[in-house]
Write an enzyme that holds these catalytic residues in place. Structure first.
Site, PDB file in Angstrom:
ATOM      1  CD1 TRP B 323      -2.992   1.428   0.900  1.00 46.52           C
ATOM      2  CD2 TRP B 323      -1.413   2.417   2.117  1.00 46.52           C
ATOM      3  NE1 TRP B 323      -3.448   2.665   1.244  1.00 46.52           N
ATOM      4  CE2 TRP B 323      -2.492   3.302   1.990  1.00 46.52           C
ATOM      5  CE3 TRP B 323      -0.301   2.831   2.844  1.00 46.52           C
ATOM      6  CZ2 TRP B 323      -2.508   4.567   2.574  1.00 46.52           C
ATOM      7  CZ3 TRP B 323      -0.302   4.089   3.408  1.00 46.52           C
ATOM      8  CH2 TRP B 323      -1.404   4.939   3.274  1.00 46.52           C
ATOM      9  CG  HIS B 324       3.395   2.269   3.271  1.00 43.26           C
ATOM     10  ND1 HIS B 324       2.809   1.233   3.949  1.00 43.26           N
ATOM     11  CD2 HIS B 324       3.312   3.344   4.085  1.00 43.26           C
ATOM     12  CE1 HIS B 324       2.404   1.666   5.126  1.00 43.26           C
ATOM     13  NE2 HIS B 324       2.683   2.946   5.237  1.00 43.26           N
ATOM     14  N   GLY B 325       3.840   1.731  -1.328  1.00 44.58           N
ATOM     15  CA  GLY B 325       4.511   2.087  -2.572  1.00 44.58           C
ATOM     16  C   GLY B 325       4.702   0.884  -3.458  1.00 44.58           C
ATOM     17  CG  PHE B 468       3.298   6.377   0.724  1.00 41.86           C
ATOM     18  CD1 PHE B 468       4.241   5.947  -0.201  1.00 41.86           C
ATOM     19  CD2 PHE B 468       3.713   6.724   1.976  1.00 41.86           C
ATOM     20  CE1 PHE B 468       5.573   5.869   0.156  1.00 41.86           C
ATOM     21  CE2 PHE B 468       5.040   6.630   2.342  1.00 41.86           C
ATOM     22  CZ  PHE B 468       5.974   6.212   1.437  1.00 41.86           C
TER      23      PHE B 468
END
Lengths: 378, 468
Positions: B323-325, B468
């Site tokens: 989800w962050h990257g 993000f």
């Protein structure tokens, strides 16, 4: 219910605490907000007044500190970009003027990449030092720059000069609002700026950038580091010498020459540039900036002299009846000064080699003496 | 437009004044919605259509879920919402990552394939508003939230500007009830909100942006630095990411509060956590609780065998990392945290009832946790796996190849900030200013803000979580 009972009940119940009305709360909040804003502004102004000259890269601080310490020793000042910095030798200038019977003691305040409006701000700061013996100030003559490369936009160099006088002129130029006291932006230009049309793709970002710089400058953003720097100067002798030069006159030499390929490209570029000689007039905003500079210089009894250096990008500048209040010494015509445009004396299209710079300085000095004798420079 | 820029101040001032001047709640909501879209359009106006599209789909799905009784239809509608939202997210955020990973995998198998990636701009905050929006349809599907008939309300919930681009992730059940009644200015804790804004501003503009150049310098060429400098670089990054993200959250919560709205808390002194589970209860709380409620528990949670529960933990953390990257470093970061959570669970089971273990962990729990978190941050920040390996060698094995080093006083700075963090958790700085008369507080606040600006770097660094 008996009357007595109901009365006693009324007395027993404590009154409900009064809640301030919505209207009163908002008025009270506005009053306190005004106090907060006033405290903020007063603190900003106070700090702005007492903070020392900022620590700026590129030799700005070193030269300013040196000049402040020796301000009464100089009577002639050159201010401008690298075209002044690497091309005017105060030692040679002073020798020529001395030999011509008009002795001077000059200082080169050229800084790499310093154009209007930064140079105008720095000149104002120098004049605020009240140098007692200053008589002549040579100001590099070029168009008011509105563009800053994105990588330089984040530096303190792009911030310290952003006062109202400078930024308002930039905003006027970007929005084509004229130089009259009343701002009247061009509606068509404004539309293009808002919609990022035609040539105005980046103008909106530039307007925002300069407005932001103005706010940052007046609110002293990033100035904390100047306090320890002021008291614990980290300048070494070598560092100072790298900006002030061997003779501590602000001049630094750049001896390298062009390669054969570069020289050929230069010759081609020069031919193209000569075809457009004298066709570019300075914008009214630039003239206004120079008018302000000239006024400030004259206010302390000094004569302003505007100097156009021998550079490829300067060739097309028109020098006839430009409206600049002061003498303009122009060296931007290769036909009049062919010796300054030979590829053998050039580092690149903008700059001269050491020998070229020395020759240029001699010509400037000779012209200066001539004009002074003719009474055009007082 | 960012919270630490001057133009946000002017923007917010306009929003604030007009908002409180209006008396009608519906008009106020329309005004906030308009401002929220303008706020988002300041980055790229074209992507406002993406927010609008996402909202429209979830509005329709919400309506259809409210009308459908049959489970099959309800499943169809919720699947539509999840597919559309995750599809948009996958396209904008992960398309190139999946394509280049697949290409790399085929090449590894000896089947080189010529694939083209697209030049896709990542819409700022897409991961946040997608999760906002999805929480609405999932909660309607679960029967926790009534379908909203007012499109403006749902739009405002999805696009409300304070948490729009970097959280906290707000759930429909938390925010939508707040839209029902008109706010009263007299109920707003202005003093608390402006103090929270100042705290967030200091964290972001002074601390995070102040250490950012050092962090960038180290992570750009880690091999040039000594092992001691690697420690400084990594610890500085731990400080930067916390102050950057929690600073944003503080300012978002404060801005919302000034408009009379409450946002959920996102941080609770995460670097004082005594184990990794505790860390995730304190760090990015809105995301960890979102993943717990909408992913981990639907996967089965703790139910079933131990292996099954552990599988669920790993899936949740891997997806949390992703989800962050869109990079393998983020996936490995999630895997590291998942592994640490499993180790902690096993350790807790193993040492249950053992007094010596409890006594020992009293001293070692915090340093072990902070060390593990910092090791994981290396993967989070490193440009690629190669440079992450170099940094891990320096940070874990104390093997540094380079000669460059940072000033030693940087360690003092780290110590000072850690002390402030700890004192703040003990509420040393809290509430005393509430006793001051309002004009004194206002004057002191103005002066303090002017002094704080002296310590703000001249350049603005975008918030880390914007990507993000």
């Amino acid at each position: 219910m008996p009357v007595r009972e109901s009365v006693s009940k009324v007395h027993v119940e404590s009154p409900a605490p009064r809640k301030p009305t919505e209207h009163k709360t908002i008025i009270w909040a506005l009053t306190n907000s005004a106090i907060g804003v006033a405290a903020f502004l007063i603190t900003c102004v106070g700090l702005h007044a007492i903070l020392p000259f900022p620590e700026i890269d590129g030799g700005v601080s070193q030269k300013f500190r040196f000049f402040a310490a020796h301000k009464d020793e100089f009577d002639t000042l050159f201010i401008g970009s690298s075209r002044i910095y690497f091309q005017i030798s105060p030692a040679i200038f002073d020798r020529v003027t001395r030999e011509s019977g008009l002795p001077t003691h000059s200082f080169n305040f050229g800084i790499g990449g310093m154009y209007l409006p930064e140079s105008a701000y720095l000149l104002e700061q120098i004049l605020n030092l009240k140098p007692r013996n200053l008589k002549w100030v040579f100001i590099e003559y070029d168009e008011l720059q509105t563009k800053w490369s994105p990588e330089n936009q984040t530096s303190r160099r792009a911030l310290y000069w952003a006062d109202w006088k400078r930024v308002s002129l930039l905003l006027r130029k970007l929005s084509d609002a004229g130089t009259a006291p009343l701002w009247l932006p061009n509606p068509a230009k404004l539309r293009d700026i808002m919609l990022r049309q035609k040539k105005e793709k980046n103008t909106r970002s530039l307007l925002t950038f300069y407005a932001g710089q103005l706010e940052k400058n007046y609110t002293n953003v990033a100035r904390a580091a100047d306090i320890p720097d002021h008291f614990l100067s980290r300048d070494t002798k070598e560092r100072r010498a790298s900006y002030l030069g061997a003779a501590s006159d602000g001049y630094v030499t750049r001896p390298n020459r062009m390669s054969a390929g570069q020289a050929a490209a230069y010759e081609r570029g020069l031919a193209d540039a000569m075809a457009q000689a004298g066709t570019r007039r300075l914008s009214p905003y630039t003239v206004e900036a120079y008018r302000q500079c000239a006024q400030e210089v004259r206010n302390i009894g000094v004569a302003p002299i505007f100097l156009i250096t021998p550079s490829m990008t300067q060739i097309n500048i028109a020098t006839e009846s430009v409206g600049v209040p002061g003498v303009v010494m122009a060296f931007n015509n290769p036909r009049d000064y062919p010796s300054l445009y030979r590829s053998s004396v050039r580092r690149d299209g903008q700059h001269l080699t050491k020998s070229g710079a020395e020759e240029f300085t001699r010509i400037v000095a000779a012209n200066f003496v001539e004009l002074a004798r003719a009474g055009e420079i007082k | 437009m960012s919270f630490v820029e001057f133009r946000f101040l002017w923007f917010f001032l306009a929003v604030f004044i007009v908002y409180w001047t209006m008396r009608n709640n519906a008009a106020r909501k329309v005004w906030l919605l308009l401002c929220s879209y303008c706020f988002y359009a300041a980055w790229n106006w074209k992507f406002t259509f993406l927010v609008l599209g996402s909202t429209t789909v979830d509005y329709i799905v919400g309506q259809m879920l409210g009308r459908s009784e049959r489970p099959a239809w309800r499943r169809f509608w919720i699947a539509t919402s999840v597919c559309v939202n995750l599809g948009v997210l996958a396209f904008f955020k992960y398309f190139n990552f999946f394509v280049s990973s697949a290409s790399g995998f085929l090449a590894w198998l000896g089947l080189p394939a010529s694939v083209n990636t697209l030049n896709i701009i990542l819409p700022v905050g897409i991961s946040f508003y997608t999760f906002h929006s999805m929480s609405y349809t999932i909660d309607v599907y679960r029967g926790k939230q009534r379908p909203i008939s007012n499109f403006v309300d749902l739009s405002l919930f999805v696009s409300f500007f304070p948490p729009l681009v970097a959280g906290p992730i707000v759930r429909a059940v938390y925010f939508l009830p707040q839209l029902v009644s008109a706010k009263k200015f007299s109920n707003v804790d202005v003093r608390g909100a402006v103090m929270l804004f100042l705290a967030g501003f200091i964290k972001k503009a002074c601390i995070a942006d102040g250490v950012a150049p050092t962090v960038d310098r180290y992570f750009a060429h880690p091999a040039d630095f000594t092992a001691a400098s690697a420690w400084i670089g990594v610890l500085f990054y731990a400080i930067q990411i916390y102050c950057d993200f929690s600073g944003y959250t503080d300012m978002a919560i404060a801005a919302a509060r000034l408009l009379g709205y409450q946002l959920p808390n996102n941080f609770q002194f995460p670097y004082l956590a005594r184990n990794v589970s505790d860390f995730w209860r304190r760090w990015h709380i809105s995301l960890s609780s979102w993943l717990r409620d909408y992913l981990y528990i639907p996967l089965g949670g703790n139910r079933g065998s131990r292996g099954f529960a552990y599988r669920n933990v790993m899936i949740t953390m891997l997806l949390g990392g992703l989800w962050h990257g869109a990079a393998w470093t983020f996936v490995i970061w999630g895997a590291l945290h998942g592994t640490a959570l499993l180790i902690h669970r096993e350790w807790t089971r193993f040492t249950e009832g053992l007094k010596w273990a409890a006594r020992g962990m009293r001293w070692f729990a915090w340093p072990i946790t902070i060390y593990a978190v910092c090791v994981a941050w290396i993967l989070f920040r490193a440009h690629d796996l190669g440079s992450a390996g170099t940094i891990l060698k320096q940070f874990v094995l104390f093997r540094g190849g380079g000669n460059e080093h940072f000033h030693r006083w940087f360690l003092l700075l780290i110590g000072g900030l850690a002390l402030i963090h700890w004192l703040n958790s003990r509420r040393w700085f809290a509430e005393s200013w509430r006793q001051w008369p309002a004009p004194v507080f206002a004057a002191a606040y103005g002066c303090t803000f002017a002094v704080v600006l002296l310590f703000v770097p001249p350049h603005y660094t975008p918030f880390i979580y914007f990507q993000f």
